[in-house]
Design a protein around this motif. Structure first.
Motif, PDB file in Angstrom:
ATOM      1  N   VAL A  53     114.260 -10.622  64.103  1.00  0.00           N
ATOM      2  CA  VAL A  53     113.675  -9.861  65.200  1.00  0.00           C
ATOM      3  C   VAL A  53     114.524  -8.611  65.416  1.00  0.00           C
ATOM      4  CG1 VAL A  53     112.961  -9.895  67.618  1.00  0.00           C
ATOM      5  CG2 VAL A  53     112.863 -12.000  66.259  1.00  0.00           C
ATOM      6  N   ASP A  54     113.889  -7.432  65.378  1.00  0.00           N
ATOM      7  CA  ASP A  54     114.641  -6.187  65.547  1.00  0.00           C
ATOM      8  C   ASP A  54     114.739  -5.789  67.021  1.00  0.00           C
ATOM      9  OD1 ASP A  54     112.253  -4.855  66.231  1.00  0.00           O
ATOM     10  OD2 ASP A  54     112.099  -3.809  64.316  1.00  0.00           O
ATOM     11  N   GLU A  55     115.336  -4.647  67.275  1.00  0.00           N
ATOM     12  CA  GLU A  55     115.571  -4.162  68.641  1.00  0.00           C
ATOM     13  C   GLU A  55     114.278  -3.923  69.419  1.00  0.00           C
ATOM     14  OE1 GLU A  55     118.628  -3.494  70.245  1.00  0.00           O
ATOM     15  OE2 GLU A  55     119.441  -4.647  68.582  1.00  0.00           O
ATOM     16  N   ASP A  56     113.182  -3.633  68.711  1.00  0.00           N
ATOM     17  CA  ASP A  56     111.887  -3.380  69.354  1.00  0.00           C
ATOM     18  C   ASP A  56     111.046  -4.640  69.498  1.00  0.00           C
ATOM     19  OD1 ASP A  56     112.466  -0.614  69.448  1.00  0.00           O
ATOM     20  OD2 ASP A  56     111.742  -0.372  67.390  1.00  0.00           O
ATOM     21  N   GLN A  57     111.625  -5.789  69.217  1.00  0.00           N
ATOM     22  CA  GLN A  57     110.960  -7.093  69.237  1.00  0.00           C
ATOM     23  C   GLN A  57     109.881  -7.216  68.162  1.00  0.00           C
ATOM     24  OE1 GLN A  57     110.165  -7.213  73.611  1.00  0.00           O
ATOM     25  NE2 GLN A  57     111.233  -9.180  73.492  1.00  0.00           N
ATOM     26  N   ILE A 102     116.560 -10.113  56.624  1.00  0.00           N
ATOM     27  CA  ILE A 102     117.256  -9.417  57.703  1.00  0.00           C
ATOM     28  C   ILE A 102     116.993  -7.925  57.516  1.00  0.00           C
ATOM     29  CG2 ILE A 102     119.444  -9.218  56.461  1.00  0.00           C
ATOM     30  CD1 ILE A 102     120.838  -9.795  59.165  1.00  0.00           C
ATOM     31  N   VAL A 103     117.060  -7.169  58.609  1.00  0.00           N
ATOM     32  CA  VAL A 103     116.796  -5.730  58.567  1.00  0.00           C
ATOM     33  C   VAL A 103     117.993  -5.009  59.175  1.00  0.00           C
ATOM     34  CG1 VAL A 103     115.212  -3.897  59.284  1.00  0.00           C
ATOM     35  CG2 VAL A 103     114.322  -6.190  58.782  1.00  0.00           C
ATOM     36  N   ASP A 104     118.448  -3.943  58.494  1.00  0.00           N
ATOM     37  CA  ASP A 104     119.597  -3.207  59.024  1.00  0.00           C
ATOM     38  C   ASP A 104     119.135  -2.125  60.002  1.00  0.00           C
ATOM     39  OD1 ASP A 104     118.812  -0.940  57.536  1.00  0.00           O
ATOM     40  OD2 ASP A 104     120.337  -1.227  55.988  1.00  0.00           O
ATOM     41  N   ASP A 105     120.086  -1.381  60.550  1.00  0.00           N
ATOM     42  CA  ASP A 105     119.784  -0.357  61.549  1.00  0.00           C
ATOM     43  C   ASP A 105     118.949   0.795  60.994  1.00  0.00           C
ATOM     44  OD1 ASP A 105     121.194  -1.789  63.447  1.00  0.00           O
ATOM     45  OD2 ASP A 105     123.056  -0.678  63.137  1.00  0.00           O
ATOM     46  N   LEU A 106     118.914   0.951  59.673  1.00  0.00           N
ATOM     47  CA  LEU A 106     118.126   2.002  59.039  1.00  0.00           C
ATOM     48  C   LEU A 106     116.718   1.536  58.670  1.00  0.00           C
ATOM     49  CD1 LEU A 106     120.905   3.402  56.672  1.00  0.00           C
ATOM     50  CD2 LEU A 106     120.184   4.308  58.899  1.00  0.00           C
ATOM     51  N   GLY A 107     116.401   0.272  58.977  1.00  0.00           N
ATOM     52  CA  GLY A 107     115.079  -0.267  58.659  1.00  0.00           C
ATOM     53  C   GLY A 107     114.966  -0.782  57.239  1.00  0.00           C
ATOM     54  N   GLN A 108     116.085  -0.884  56.530  1.00  0.00           N
ATOM     55  CA  GLN A 108     116.069  -1.434  55.176  1.00  0.00           C
ATOM     56  C   GLN A 108     116.028  -2.959  55.267  1.00  0.00           C
ATOM     57  OE1 GLN A 108     118.600   1.479  52.493  1.00  0.00           O
ATOM     58  NE2 GLN A 108     119.771   0.788  54.251  1.00  0.00           N
ATOM     59  N   ILE A 109     115.200  -3.559  54.438  1.00  0.00           N
ATOM     60  CA  ILE A 109     114.969  -4.998  54.481  1.00  0.00           C
ATOM     61  C   ILE A 109     115.793  -5.664  53.386  1.00  0.00           C
ATOM     62  CG2 ILE A 109     113.211  -6.795  54.310  1.00  0.00           C
ATOM     63  CD1 ILE A 109     111.204  -4.391  54.986  1.00  0.00           C
ATOM     64  N   ASP A 155     129.438  -6.800  62.590  1.00  0.00           N
ATOM     65  CA  ASP A 155     129.445  -5.494  63.259  1.00  0.00           C
ATOM     66  C   ASP A 155     129.921  -4.351  62.370  1.00  0.00           C
ATOM     67  OD1 ASP A 155     128.456  -6.599  65.571  1.00  0.00           O
ATOM     68  OD2 ASP A 155     130.436  -6.848  66.500  1.00  0.00           O
ATOM     69  N   GLU A 156     130.657  -4.663  61.299  1.00  0.00           N
ATOM     70  CA  GLU A 156     131.140  -3.627  60.392  1.00  0.00           C
ATOM     71  C   GLU A 156     130.205  -3.383  59.214  1.00  0.00           C
ATOM     72  OE1 GLU A 156     134.549  -5.817  60.394  1.00  0.00           O
ATOM     73  OE2 GLU A 156     134.782  -5.086  62.430  1.00  0.00           O
ATOM     74  N   GLY A 157     129.083  -4.104  59.163  1.00  0.00           N
ATOM     75  CA  GLY A 157     128.129  -3.913  58.079  1.00  0.00           C
ATOM     76  C   GLY A 157     128.359  -4.785  56.867  1.00  0.00           C
ATOM     77  N   ASN A 158     129.300  -5.722  56.961  1.00  0.00           N
ATOM     78  CA  ASN A 158     129.496  -6.665  55.862  1.00  0.00           C
ATOM     79  C   ASN A 158     128.339  -7.648  55.838  1.00  0.00           C
ATOM     80  OD1 ASN A 158     132.161  -5.719  55.010  1.00  0.00           O
ATOM     81  ND2 ASN A 158     132.833  -6.520  56.980  1.00  0.00           N
ATOM     82  N   LEU A 159     127.934  -8.012  54.646  1.00  0.00           N
ATOM     83  CA  LEU A 159     126.813  -8.921  54.450  1.00  0.00           C
ATOM     84  C   LEU A 159     127.346 -10.310  54.139  1.00  0.00           C
ATOM     85  CD1 LEU A 159     123.703  -9.256  54.060  1.00  0.00           C
ATOM     86  CD2 LEU A 159     124.099  -8.691  51.646  1.00  0.00           C
ATOM     87  N   TYR A 160     126.870 -11.310  54.891  1.00  0.00           N
ATOM     88  CA  TYR A 160     127.250 -12.705  54.655  1.00  0.00           C
ATOM     89  C   TYR A 160     126.032 -13.430  54.108  1.00  0.00           C
ATOM     90  CZ  TYR A 160     131.411 -11.679  57.324  1.00  0.00           C
ATOM     91  OH  TYR A 160     132.592 -11.140  57.747  1.00  0.00           O
ATOM     92  N   VAL A 161     126.248 -14.184  53.025  1.00  0.00           N
ATOM     93  CA  VAL A 161     125.150 -14.861  52.328  1.00  0.00           C
ATOM     94  C   VAL A 161     125.435 -16.355  52.258  1.00  0.00           C
ATOM     95  CG1 VAL A 161     123.895 -15.047  50.146  1.00  0.00           C
ATOM     96  CG2 VAL A 161     124.694 -12.803  50.936  1.00  0.00           C
ATOM     97  N   VAL A 162     124.445 -17.159  52.644  1.00  0.00           N
ATOM     98  CA  VAL A 162     124.525 -18.601  52.444  1.00  0.00           C
ATOM     99  C   VAL A 162     124.192 -18.853  50.978  1.00  0.00           C
ATOM    100  CG1 VAL A 162     123.585 -20.853  53.070  1.00  0.00           C
ATOM    101  CG2 VAL A 162     123.853 -19.080  54.826  1.00  0.00           C
ATOM    102  N   ASP A 163     125.200 -19.235  50.220  1.00  0.00           N
ATOM    103  CA  ASP A 163     125.073 -19.495  48.779  1.00  0.00           C
ATOM    104  C   ASP A 163     124.877 -21.004  48.613  1.00  0.00           C
ATOM    105  OD1 ASP A 163     125.108 -19.132  46.039  1.00  0.00           O
ATOM    106  OD2 ASP A 163     127.254 -18.703  45.935  1.00  0.00           O
TER     107      ASP A 163
END
Length: 176
Positions: A53-57, A102-109, A155-163
């Motif tokens: 869910v993004d900032e605009d719901q 997941i979607v980042d702040d730039l709208g990239q999926i 918060d720093e933009g690191n990506l965590y992946v459930v492997d």
């Protein structure tokens, strides 16, 4: 859960996503995606698995059987396809049993491409994505994945992946 105190839940049996306001009890919630039986129409889902869910719901749904990611804007009656798996495969325009989204702040999926052991970054409207993690080959070395299922950013933009098959959480530094 979003910043307004709403809880979102995928209901795979009814092919829908429902939303509840925290603290409000004895209600059925409201359907915010799908809810029109299983199918591949823009108002339907078939086995929704993961949501973001993004900032605009707006709700992004990993619509697993239809091999697509759907975006449902707040109060929309139907969604839009923002990423498709095309035919199952490993090319940059294909996904194979994708799960987490997941979607980042730039709208990239970002999508966890389970069977291809990679994380793909997709942009709405583009035909191909790019591999941002894994994708080398299935394995257990630090740059390899084996069945990624879910993902998150810090918060720093690191990506965590459930492997999943390696039974670990992998951290990848990214540039947002």
């Amino acid at each position: 859960m979003d910043k307004h105190g709403f809880l979102y839940v995928c209901n795979r049996e009814f092919h829908e996503v429902r939303r509840w306001k925290m603290g409000e009890y004895n209600n059925e919630g409201i359907v915010v995606a799908g809810g029109n039986g299983q199918g591949d129409q823009l108002n339907q889902l078939k086995n929704p698995t993961f949501i973001f869910v993004d900032e605009d719901q707006s709700v992004y749904v990993s619509d697993q059987i239809n091999r697509r990611v759907m975006k449902w804007r707040k109060d929309a009656k139907e969604g839009t396809i923002v990423a498709e798996g095309n035919r199952q495969g490993e090319n940059l325009n294909q996904l194979s049993e994708f799960t987490g989204v997941i979607v980042d702040d730039l709208g990239q999926i970002y999508v966890a491409d389970f069977e291809n052991d990679r994380i793909m970054r997709l942009c709405e409207g583009k035909e191909e994505g790019e591999i941002v993690a894994g994708g080398n080959r299935r394995g257990d070395r630090p740059f390899e994945l084996n069945g990624p299922t879910d993902l998150s950013f810090d918060d720093e933009g690191n990506l965590y992946v459930v492997d999943f098959r390696n039974q670990r959480i992998q951290k990848f530094e990214t540039t947002l």
